[in-house]
Design an enzyme around this catalytic site. Structure first.
Site, PDB file in Angstrom:
ATOM      1  N   TYR A  92      30.809  45.073  19.282  1.00 56.02           N
ATOM      2  CA  TYR A  92      32.089  44.736  20.094  1.00 56.02           C
ATOM      3  C   TYR A  92      32.638  45.994  21.024  1.00 56.02           C
ATOM      4  O   TYR A  92      32.405  47.167  20.590  1.00 56.02           O
ATOM      5  CB  TYR A  92      33.175  44.612  18.907  1.00 56.02           C
TER       6      TYR A  92
ATOM      7  N   HIS B  55      25.602  30.169  19.453  1.00 58.28           N
ATOM      8  CA  HIS B  55      26.181  31.006  18.844  1.00 58.28           C
ATOM      9  C   HIS B  55      27.718  30.943  18.251  1.00 58.28           C
ATOM     10  O   HIS B  55      28.154  29.629  18.683  1.00 58.28           O
ATOM     11  CB  HIS B  55      26.311  32.160  19.957  1.00 58.28           C
TER      12      HIS B  55
END
Length: 220
Positions: free
Chosen positions: A67, A187
């Site tokens: 992230y 995903h």
């Protein structure tokens, strides 16, 4: 090169640490940390390996890169520290766990309990510049993490490799599906989850496979 990583992994990966590409990679990463904000914290770059030792690893979940916004990356793919809001992909992972096995006991986004059970939560790229997704791709991390997957596939048996999305699925070429279970789907991102992530039953299928081979299942 002396890399601070769990001792079992250090022994297994010692050949990688001496290669030219890894020296170039570490020089690049050090310079990035000196010149700007990079995630995760330097001490957490190899956290996935520290929590899931080579000997204990029985499941691999492969992400893309950490992230890239403040306070999120903690060295484990898809995971965030306790107290941080669930990113959309993690929220969808928890939804699938609930639909698959009937419950999801986590009240936070810290996936270290999985890692401590032998789930290697591995990003293909282990560092990223702040606010710049994919900024450390193509610098050598992919070669390193491909070596990790190849090493597990060659030296161990009955590993479950969970590959979500095309980026993770590139690692498939290193895995013998006769010796291991390879689970693939789109995903968990909101952009793709409804095209095959929801309903993939990867969590129950992982535990069924582990139990069939006399391996303790994961408490998801």
């Amino acid at each position: 090169m002396d890399v601070r990583i769990e001792e079992g992994w250090k022994q297994q990966l010692s050949g990688e640490f001496s290669k030219d590409y890894f020296k170039s990679l570490t020089d690049f990463v050090r310079n990035e940390y000196r010149s700007g904000v990079v995630y995760p914290k330097a001490a957490n770059i190899f956290r996935a390996f520290d929590l899931s030792s080579f000997d204990r690893t029985k499941v691999v979940i492969l992400g893309q890169d950490p992230y890239h916004e403040p306070g999120q990356a903690n060295g484990l793919c898809f995971s965030v520290p306790d107290g941080v809001a669930f990113p959309p992909s993690l929220r969808n992972i928890y939804k699938e766990i609930t639909n698959d096995i009937g419950y999801c006991k986590y009240s936070n986004g810290d996936l270290s309990p999985w890692a401590e059970q032998g789930v290697l939560l591995l990003n293909a790229t282990l560092t990223v510049k702040a606010h710049a997704a994919g900024s450390h791709q193509g610098k050598g991390w992919e070669e390193f993490t491909s070596s990790v997957v190849r090493l597990l596939a060659e030296k161990k048996d009955n590993i479950v490799f969970i590959l979500w999305g095309s980026y993770a699925q590139k690692k498939c070429e290193f895995i013998d599906s006769d010796r291991h279970l390879v689970l693939q789907s789109v995903h968990p991102s909101p952009l793709s989850a409804h095209r095959g992530f929801f309903g993939n039953h990867h969590f129950s299928r992982t535990n069924s496979y582990l139990e069939q081979h006399g391996i303790t299942p994961i408490v998801w």
